[in-house]
Enzyme design. Structure first.
Site, PDB file in Angstrom:
ATOM      1  N   ARG A  58       5.839   0.977   9.775  1.00 53.50           N
ATOM      2  CA  ARG A  58       6.925   1.581   9.661  1.00 53.50           C
ATOM      3  C   ARG A  58       7.142   2.637  10.277  1.00 53.50           C
ATOM      4  NH1 ARG A  58       6.004  -2.369   6.540  1.00 53.50           N
ATOM      5  NH2 ARG A  58       5.014  -1.635   5.354  1.00 53.50           N
ATOM      6  N   GLU A  95      -8.741  -6.801   3.815  1.00 55.01           N
ATOM      7  CA  GLU A  95      -9.336  -7.890   2.554  1.00 55.01           C
ATOM      8  C   GLU A  95     -10.083  -9.488   3.056  1.00 55.01           C
ATOM      9  OE1 GLU A  95      -7.310  -7.301  -0.483  1.00 55.01           O
ATOM     10  OE2 GLU A  95      -8.304  -7.876  -2.461  1.00 55.01           O
TER      11      GLU A  95
END
Ligand code: AMP
Length: 172
Positions: A58, A95
């Site tokens: 984006r 993560e």
């Protein structure tokens, strides 16, 4: 204008426990989009960048618009394997595991001042990797801008010494 009201919260996307901050309602509304772009342009002008670097996915939409409005070039930073010519690649930690970002090796000349843009900063890993790629090519990062900051994740702490601007900040 309350830009936050144009961000849609989508719980448990892309996986359980994550609230995805969806900017497509903002993109759908030309007045709200123009207001957001105007704020980003005003901030960027204060730093006089030679180029805008936008981060997939984006960040490419807003970054491109920002470069056009500033009258400077635009450089896409993309996921591995997407850019066709020679690239510089920077790995960064997720993560769980590691990902990488790529930029064309000839896109940023030494000494060029860059504004880095993405739609959202969370942990700051993506933006920090982009800063590293710019600097490896000899560019310097004048500032970073984001539509949205998840402030509780402290991402801006990974961009030490760089001015960071976000339009909408979430504290939790
Ligand atoms: P980070 O590297 O942790 O700062 O993550 C930033 C990147 O992941 C940006 O390109 C965002 O588009 C995306 N991202 C991370 N968390 C979210 C979220 N909660 N909602 C929407 N996009 C996110």
């Amino acid at each position: 204008m309350d830009l936050r009201s144009y961000v849609r919260d989508v719980p448990d996307f892309p996986r359980d426990g994550i609230v995805f901050r969806d900017i497509t309602p903002l993109l759908l509304d030309p007045r709200a989009s123009a207001a957001a772009l105007g704020l980003l342009v005003e901030h960027a002008r204060g730093h006089g960048p030679d180029l805008v670097v936008g981060i997939e996915a984006r960040g490419l939409i807003w970054g491109g618009a920002l470069a056009q409005a500033l009258g400077v070039g635009f450089v896409p930073v993309r996921k591995p394997g997407k850019l066709p010519a020679e690239t510089v690649s920077v790995a960064y930690e997720l993560e769980y595991g590691v990902d990488a970002l790529e930029v064309h090796a000839d896109a940023i000349a030494a000494g060029v001042r860059v504004l880095v843009h993405d739609d959202l900063i969370a942990t700051g890993g993506t933006a920090a990797a982009t800063v590293e790629a710019v600097e490896r090519l000899g560019g310097s990062v004048a500032a970073c801008s984001f539509l949205i900051e998840l402030a509780f994740l402290g991402g801006r702490d990974r961009l030490t010494g760089i001015e960071v601007r976000s339009l909408i900040s979430y504290e939790s």
